[in-house]
Every structure is written in structure tokens, then in C-alpha cells.
Design an enzyme around this catalytic site. Sequence first.
Site, PDB file in Angstrom:
ATOM      1  N   HIS A 135       0.837  -1.205   0.000  1.00 54.52           N
ATOM      2  CA  HIS A 135       0.000   0.000   0.000  1.00 54.52           C
ATOM      3  C   HIS A 135       0.872   1.256   0.000  1.00 54.52           C
ATOM      4  O   HIS A 135       0.636   2.194  -0.778  1.00 54.52           O
ATOM      5  CB  HIS A 135      -0.909  -0.029   1.222  1.00 54.52           C
ATOM      6  CG  HIS A 135      -1.730   1.206   1.405  1.00 54.52           C
ATOM      7  ND1 HIS A 135      -2.958   1.381   0.811  1.00 54.52           N
ATOM      8  CD2 HIS A 135      -1.491   2.341   2.101  1.00 54.52           C
ATOM      9  CE1 HIS A 135      -3.446   2.562   1.149  1.00 54.52           C
ATOM     10  NE2 HIS A 135      -2.577   3.171   1.932  1.00 54.52           N
ATOM     11  N   GLU A 136       1.885   1.283   0.856  1.00 55.86           N
ATOM     12  CA  GLU A 136       2.762   2.460   0.935  1.00 55.86           C
ATOM     13  C   GLU A 136       3.617   2.608  -0.315  1.00 55.86           C
ATOM     14  O   GLU A 136       3.851   3.727  -0.799  1.00 55.86           O
ATOM     15  CB  GLU A 136       3.656   2.366   2.182  1.00 55.86           C
ATOM     16  CG  GLU A 136       2.898   2.295   3.502  1.00 55.86           C
ATOM     17  CD  GLU A 136       1.932   3.448   3.691  1.00 55.86           C
ATOM     18  OE1 GLU A 136       2.182   4.540   3.146  1.00 55.86           O
ATOM     19  OE2 GLU A 136       0.911   3.263   4.378  1.00 55.86           O
ATOM     20  N   HIS A 139       1.733   4.354  -3.032  1.00 59.11           N
ATOM     21  CA  HIS A 139       1.711   5.814  -2.909  1.00 59.11           C
ATOM     22  C   HIS A 139       2.928   6.424  -3.603  1.00 59.11           C
ATOM     23  O   HIS A 139       2.828   7.436  -4.299  1.00 59.11           O
ATOM     24  CB  HIS A 139       1.710   6.230  -1.440  1.00 59.11           C
ATOM     25  CG  HIS A 139       0.389   6.025  -0.747  1.00 59.11           C
ATOM     26  ND1 HIS A 139      -0.819   6.298  -1.349  1.00 59.11           N
ATOM     27  CD2 HIS A 139       0.095   5.584   0.497  1.00 59.11           C
ATOM     28  CE1 HIS A 139      -1.794   6.032  -0.506  1.00 59.11           C
ATOM     29  NE2 HIS A 139      -1.274   5.593   0.626  1.00 59.11           N
TER      30      HIS A 139
END
Length: 202
Positions: A135-136, A139
Site C-alpha cells: 500500500h505504501e 503511494h
Amino acid sequence: MRHLGLKARMAIVGSILFAFYAVAAVVVMGVFGWPLPLVLVGSVAFVGVQYKVGKWMALRSVGAEDIPKDRYAEIHRRVESLSESMGIDKPRLMIARMGVPNAFAVGRKGAGTVVVSEELISRLDADEVEGVLAHELAHIRNRDVVMMVLGQGVASIVAIVAQWVVLLTGDNDIADFFLAIVVGQITQMLVMLFVFAISRYR
């Protein structure tokens, strides 16, 4: 696969932010008499410093430290695999004691940093931690972290310009001082609403 919905929203918000910036630039040139090159150089320098300082403060605020490879070899291995599959450079990995399970990403593609809390690593199993890391990394890959920083920079610039306009067009008394603060806060929040829209979506 790139998230077209996120890209489209980033493009729209980026255009809106540019419009706010253009208005602020015109005001600065008209009210303060600054030439366009000075406005451009000054604003780029302002956002650049804000980006660098913001990243440093985010890491310092949680006391982040580099994740040792010998102790967390599995995390490094999984991030290397995820980064390769996403087509990005492996980001710097850091760990911090935050009191709650948490993780965040700062920086840009090619120079990103992912911070995970000790609490997250201790409470989640390996696959769950990998999901958070993915998820990170997303980004960083989608550059939406940079969009957030740029949005905050533009909001700050617009707010500062609004404050000075109030001060220069008023009676320069204590009432104008407090009015400038209020106008600056409202203006900044107005611009940040568009940035928050991206934040919630991402």
C-alpha cells in the site's frame, strides 16, 4: 497496473491548484510589483524547502531509524520483491515506535522512504505486513505523496499572499493583523479541501 481513477483525480486537482497559484502570482506581481521570474523562482524555492523540511520533520517526529537488514531480513526481501514488481527503486526502510500499528510513505519515486511502526510489525503476520508495505509503495509509485506536498505548498503560498493583501490594503492596525490571520487560515483550508479529496481517495 496504474490506477487511472487516481491519475485522473490528480490531474484535475493539479489543474485547480495551478489556477490558485496563478491567481496568487498575478496578485504578487500586481500588488507587490515583483517580476514574473522572481515570483517563479521564489515559489519553487519555497515549495522545495517545504518538501525537504517536511520530509525531515515527518521522520524526526516519530524518531524513525533505518531498519537493520540482519534483524528484519524478511521485510527487506519482501520490499525488494514488491518494488521490482512495481517497477520502482527500493525505498529506504525505517522503523519507529509510534504507540499504534501504523505506516506511512514520504518522498518521491526513486527517493522514497517507508516508515513502519514496531507495533505494526509485532501485531501483524508476515502477509499482512506485506499488504501494508505494498500500500505504501503504491503511494510512491503513483506519485500521490508528491502531489500532497505540492498541494500543501501551494496552499501555504496562497494563504501568505492573502494575508499580505489584507495587511497592505487595510489600516495596518491590530484588527487588520487578526483579520489577515483569519483570511489566511480560511484561504489555506479552501485550497487544502482539494488536496484532502485526493488524500481520502488514495
